[in-house]
Design a protein around this motif. Structure first.
Motif, mmCIF file in Angstrom:
data_model
loop_
_atom_site.group_PDB
_atom_site.id
_atom_site.type_symbol
_atom_site.label_atom_id
_atom_site.label_comp_id
_atom_site.label_asym_id
_atom_site.label_seq_id
_atom_site.Cartn_x
_atom_site.Cartn_y
_atom_site.Cartn_z
ATOM 1 N N MET A 1 20.935 36.448 2.816
ATOM 2 C CA MET A 1 20.715 37.390 3.924
ATOM 3 C C MET A 1 21.839 38.406 3.809
ATOM 4 O O MET A 1 22.931 38.116 3.509
ATOM 5 C CB MET A 1 20.749 36.378 5.343
ATOM 6 N N ARG A 2 21.189 39.294 4.629
ATOM 7 C CA ARG A 2 22.104 40.473 4.725
ATOM 8 C C ARG A 2 22.220 41.078 6.392
ATOM 9 O O ARG A 2 21.038 40.963 6.926
ATOM 10 C CB ARG A 2 21.790 41.785 3.997
ATOM 11 N N ALA A 3 23.339 41.622 6.495
ATOM 12 C CA ALA A 3 23.684 41.768 7.858
ATOM 13 C C ALA A 3 24.366 43.088 8.031
ATOM 14 O O ALA A 3 25.686 42.972 7.599
ATOM 15 C CB ALA A 3 23.919 40.811 8.929
ATOM 16 N N LEU A 4 24.158 43.859 8.993
ATOM 17 C CA LEU A 4 24.937 45.049 9.334
ATOM 18 C C LEU A 4 25.190 45.052 10.835
ATOM 19 O O LEU A 4 24.320 44.898 11.504
ATOM 20 C CB LEU A 4 24.197 46.483 8.964
ATOM 21 N N ILE A 5 26.420 44.507 11.183
ATOM 22 C CA ILE A 5 26.918 44.236 12.472
ATOM 23 C C ILE A 5 27.958 45.447 13.153
ATOM 24 O O ILE A 5 28.605 46.089 12.244
ATOM 25 C CB ILE A 5 27.545 43.159 12.568
ATOM 26 N N GLN A 6 27.346 45.725 14.195
ATOM 27 C CA GLN A 6 28.213 46.951 15.081
ATOM 28 C C GLN A 6 28.888 46.108 16.298
ATOM 29 O O GLN A 6 27.978 45.773 17.198
ATOM 30 C CB GLN A 6 27.115 47.911 15.263
ATOM 31 N N LEU B 1 27.521 42.486 20.093
ATOM 32 C CA LEU B 1 27.122 42.980 18.633
ATOM 33 C C LEU B 1 25.695 43.199 18.480
ATOM 34 O O LEU B 1 24.812 42.655 18.905
ATOM 35 C CB LEU B 1 27.526 41.720 17.387
ATOM 36 N N LEU B 2 25.381 44.429 17.955
ATOM 37 C CA LEU B 2 24.048 44.612 17.443
ATOM 38 C C LEU B 2 24.067 44.186 15.823
ATOM 39 O O LEU B 2 25.017 44.576 15.423
ATOM 40 C CB LEU B 2 23.821 46.127 17.451
ATOM 41 N N ILE B 3 23.251 43.269 15.779
ATOM 42 C CA ILE B 3 23.100 42.927 14.344
ATOM 43 C C ILE B 3 21.572 43.371 13.421
ATOM 44 O O ILE B 3 20.648 42.595 14.223
ATOM 45 C CB ILE B 3 23.069 41.426 14.441
ATOM 46 N N LEU B 4 21.895 44.043 12.606
ATOM 47 C CA LEU B 4 20.529 44.326 11.815
ATOM 48 C C LEU B 4 20.491 43.442 10.787
ATOM 49 O O LEU B 4 21.541 43.147 9.982
ATOM 50 C CB LEU B 4 20.602 45.686 11.555
ATOM 51 N N VAL B 5 19.535 42.534 10.669
ATOM 52 C CA VAL B 5 19.528 41.684 9.741
ATOM 53 C C VAL B 5 18.231 41.514 8.900
ATOM 54 O O VAL B 5 17.035 41.917 9.132
ATOM 55 C CB VAL B 5 19.366 40.264 10.305
ATOM 56 N N CYS B 6 18.312 41.319 7.458
ATOM 57 C CA CYS B 6 17.282 41.084 6.273
ATOM 58 C C CYS B 6 17.493 39.812 5.555
ATOM 59 O O CYS B 6 18.551 39.683 4.968
ATOM 60 C CB CYS B 6 17.574 42.315 5.557
ATOM 61 N N GLY C 1 30.594 37.356 24.175
ATOM 62 C CA GLY C 1 29.736 38.459 24.108
ATOM 63 C C GLY C 1 28.383 38.282 23.816
ATOM 64 O O GLY C 1 28.076 36.862 23.468
ATOM 65 N N ALA C 2 27.470 39.068 23.688
ATOM 66 C CA ALA C 2 25.839 39.020 23.381
ATOM 67 C C ALA C 2 25.576 39.332 22.186
ATOM 68 O O ALA C 2 26.366 40.262 21.746
ATOM 69 C CB ALA C 2 25.166 39.467 24.766
ATOM 70 N N ALA C 3 24.427 39.187 21.704
ATOM 71 C CA ALA C 3 24.118 39.636 20.285
ATOM 72 C C ALA C 3 22.497 40.281 20.420
ATOM 73 O O ALA C 3 21.793 39.704 20.983
ATOM 74 C CB ALA C 3 24.075 38.629 19.331
ATOM 75 N N LEU C 4 22.642 41.484 20.080
ATOM 76 C CA LEU C 4 20.974 41.965 19.951
ATOM 77 C C LEU C 4 20.974 41.674 18.295
ATOM 78 O O LEU C 4 21.444 42.537 17.526
ATOM 79 C CB LEU C 4 21.026 43.262 20.303
ATOM 80 N N VAL C 5 19.800 41.069 18.160
ATOM 81 C CA VAL C 5 19.296 40.826 16.606
ATOM 82 C C VAL C 5 17.766 41.401 16.343
ATOM 83 O O VAL C 5 16.996 41.198 17.008
ATOM 84 C CB VAL C 5 19.103 39.252 16.343
ATOM 85 N N VAL C 6 18.191 42.435 15.391
ATOM 86 C CA VAL C 6 17.072 43.186 15.182
ATOM 87 C C VAL C 6 16.670 43.159 13.501
ATOM 88 O O VAL C 6 17.691 43.296 12.872
ATOM 89 C CB VAL C 6 17.067 44.812 15.440
ATOM 90 N N SER C 7 15.359 42.900 13.208
ATOM 91 C CA SER C 7 15.059 42.614 11.737
ATOM 92 C C SER C 7 15.086 44.239 11.215
ATOM 93 O O SER C 7 14.672 45.070 11.785
ATOM 94 C CB SER C 7 13.613 42.140 11.713
ATOM 95 N N ASP D 1 31.352 50.719 19.723
ATOM 96 C CA ASP D 1 32.751 50.396 20.205
ATOM 97 C C ASP D 1 33.563 50.361 18.928
ATOM 98 O O ASP D 1 33.624 49.356 18.367
ATOM 99 C CB ASP D 1 32.654 49.070 21.001
ATOM 100 N N GLY D 2 34.457 51.211 18.964
ATOM 101 C CA GLY D 2 35.405 51.416 17.913
ATOM 102 C C GLY D 2 35.394 52.700 17.407
ATOM 103 O O GLY D 2 36.501 53.235 17.251
ATOM 104 N N PRO D 3 34.711 53.055 16.385
ATOM 105 C CA PRO D 3 33.316 52.237 15.965
ATOM 106 C C PRO D 3 33.793 51.044 15.017
ATOM 107 O O PRO D 3 34.660 51.182 14.163
ATOM 108 C CB PRO D 3 32.260 52.955 15.413
ATOM 109 N N VAL D 4 33.165 49.875 14.936
ATOM 110 C CA VAL D 4 33.481 48.902 14.094
ATOM 111 C C VAL D 4 32.008 48.442 13.450
ATOM 112 O O VAL D 4 31.001 47.918 14.215
ATOM 113 C CB VAL D 4 33.945 47.418 14.642
ATOM 114 N N THR D 5 31.750 48.647 12.196
ATOM 115 C CA THR D 5 30.695 48.278 11.562
ATOM 116 C C THR D 5 30.957 47.563 10.315
ATOM 117 O O THR D 5 31.954 48.150 9.472
ATOM 118 C CB THR D 5 29.853 49.676 11.240
ATOM 119 N N ILE D 6 30.383 46.371 10.132
ATOM 120 C CA ILE D 6 30.616 45.446 9.055
ATOM 121 C C ILE D 6 29.310 45.090 8.339
ATOM 122 O O ILE D 6 28.482 44.673 9.103
ATOM 123 C CB ILE D 6 31.529 44.364 9.443
ATOM 124 N N TRP D 7 29.453 45.229 7.212
ATOM 125 C CA TRP D 7 28.466 44.462 6.212
ATOM 126 C C TRP D 7 28.642 43.207 5.643
ATOM 127 O O TRP D 7 29.770 42.906 5.412
ATOM 128 C CB TRP D 7 28.245 45.413 5.009
#
Length: 145
Positions: A1-6, A27-32, A71-77, A136-142
């Motif tokens: 699985m892959r995720a881009l988290i912000q 975290l906003l988590i875009l997941v595939c 913190g909370a997570a927003l998970v988006v496919s 926030d930051g921004p902090v974005t991690i793959w």
């Protein structure tokens, strides 16, 4: 699985003007889900995301996790994370899991986060979504597992 988290101070997702999910700090988590992924990858990715130390501690260093900060997570496919751009100018997505499997693993990932104690909001699998965020930051991690 892959995720881009912000890391976000807030984020939300809607479909056709209907608000599906909204979070404050977290975290906003875009997941595939990728072809061949199983529930084991969904569980491993959820554990990694929940424990990743990317939030500031009292000294301003990235030393706290989503669990530490409550913190909370927003998970988006987002199947486009499977894009193959090696040839030509049109991305290919054949590396993504088939839709039914992708949806199951996306939901499994969200459930594993909940099981770890994270407040989770989600989008709608396969929908054309509008995602809003304040980075926030921004902090974005793959991440990939």
């Amino acid at each position: 699985m892959r995720a881009l988290i912000q890391r976000v101070s807030e984020a939300g997702v809607s479909v056709d003007g209907e608000n599906l999910g909204r979070i404050g700090p977290g975290l906003l988590i875009l997941v595939c889900a990728m072809a061949g992924d199983t529930g084991a990858e969904a569980e491993k990715l959820a554990a990694k995301v929940a424990r990743l130390r990317i939030f500031r501690d009292d000294e301003g260093r990235m030393n706290r996790s989503l669990l530490d900060t409550e913190g909370a997570a927003l998970v988006v496919s987002q199947f486009t994370l499977a894009a193959d751009t090696a040839r030509g100018n049109r991305p290919g997505f054949s590396a993504a899991a088939p839709p039914a499997e992708g949806e199951r693993l996306y939901l499994d990932f969200a459930e594993h986060l909940r099981g770890l104690g994270v407040e989770v909001a989600t989008g709608r699998f396969g929908a054309d979504m509008a995602v809003r965020l304040v980075n926030d930051g921004p902090v974005t991690i793959w991440l990939e597992v």
